[in-house]
Design an enzyme around this catalytic site. Structure first.
Site, mmCIF file in Angstrom:
data_model
loop_
_atom_site.group_PDB
_atom_site.id
_atom_site.type_symbol
_atom_site.label_atom_id
_atom_site.label_comp_id
_atom_site.label_asym_id
_atom_site.label_seq_id
_atom_site.Cartn_x
_atom_site.Cartn_y
_atom_site.Cartn_z
ATOM 1 N N GLU A 117 51.251 -69.651 60.139
ATOM 2 C CA GLU A 117 50.215 -69.500 59.112
ATOM 3 C C GLU A 117 50.730 -68.733 57.901
ATOM 4 O OE1 GLU A 117 46.016 -69.544 61.489
ATOM 5 O OE2 GLU A 117 47.503 -68.095 62.158
ATOM 6 N N GLU A 137 47.626 -71.866 69.474
ATOM 7 C CA GLU A 137 46.414 -71.099 69.784
ATOM 8 C C GLU A 137 45.534 -71.794 70.826
ATOM 9 O OE1 GLU A 137 47.594 -69.912 65.568
ATOM 10 O OE2 GLU A 137 47.534 -71.756 66.751
#
Length: 263
Positions: A117, A137
């Site tokens: 990210e 995730e």
């Protein structure tokens, strides 16, 4: 002194290094806060015009959020987890994305979760051929929380992003290049020099013009074309009266190299 992120100045470039190699440079709360503090310091320093961000050690850029730490926050309740973990991480990636000086990420190894990210949020990215990416995730029962559900689809397209987000599968540096996550893939030993060389190519130009371009792109990319053009016009208007604008025009007319002052 907080050593979770190291700071070194090389000319007009700040080299920031995520520095928890024993934890694969996992992003604990102290690392996020330290990175934000250094960015504040760099923004206010007229002697720094660009940033290169990398990871310490031979294995990882960043393996993502510190799972042990944010698990404790989750166990304290959703409100605490959102405030301590999600808000902190989103604030950090938003700061990288909107930073007024160019940020180049040098991905030297694993870039999972929050490490991926950061790469998505940074203005530019170069990956070592050894770099490995993932959006893992989903493997621990959560969606990405530092902007990964929003920025990756904008970079890679909805279907390619959803494949990565829903499978959690690892992908190579070359695949990251193909989907638009990084600008280039280079031999590992050339990674930092390639990032610095990219920074130097940017530093030939007016830092004010670079800031206006960064602002126009960051603010305009999520608007309509008409709204984006208005933002572009505003950024031009902010630039037109500056000494750097006049110097750039005069230097072109006089066929010489411009001498920018950042004013």
């Amino acid at each position: 002194m907080d050593s979770t992120v190291l700071f070194e100045q090389q000319g007009a470039v700040a080299l920031l290094t995520l520095n928890r190699p024993e934890k694969l440079n996992a992003l604990n709360y102290a690392t996020n806060d330290r990175l934000l503090s250094l960015l504040d310091q760099i923004e206010d320093d007229p002697g720094i015009a660009a940033v290169v961000l990398t990871g310490a050690g031979d294995r990882a850029f960043s393996a993502g959020g510190d799972i042990y730490e944010f698990t404790q926050s989750i166990e304290q309740g959703t409100d605490i987890a959102v405030k301590a973990f999600v808000n902190r991480g989103q604030r950090m990636t938003a700061r990288l994305e909107s930073f007024p000086k160019p940020i180049i990420v040098a991905v030297n190894g694993i870039a999972f979760g929050g490490g991926c990210e950061i790469t998505e949020a940074a203005h530019l990215a170069i990956a070592s051929e050894r770099a490995v990416f993932a959006k893992p995730e989903i493997n621990i029962g959560i969606p990405p929380t530092f902007g990964g559900t929003q920025r990756l689809p904008r970079l890679a397209g909805r279907k390619r992003a959803l494949e990565l987000l829903l499978t959690g599968d690892q992908f190579s540096a070359q695949r990251a290049y193909e989907v638009g996550l990084v600008n280039n893939v280079v031999p590992h030993e050339q990674l930092l020099s390639s990032a610095m060389e990219m920074a130097e190519r940017i530093l030939r130009h007016s830092p004010l013009a670079a800031a206006r371009i960064l602002s126009a792109v960051t603010r305009g990319i999520n608007t309509t074309i008409d709204e984006g053009l208005e933002i572009e016009k505003q950024q031009f208007a902010r630039m037109a009266g500056t000494c750097d604008c006049k110097e750039g025009l005069h230097a072109w007319i006089e066929r010489r190299q411009p001498q920018y002052t950042g004013k």
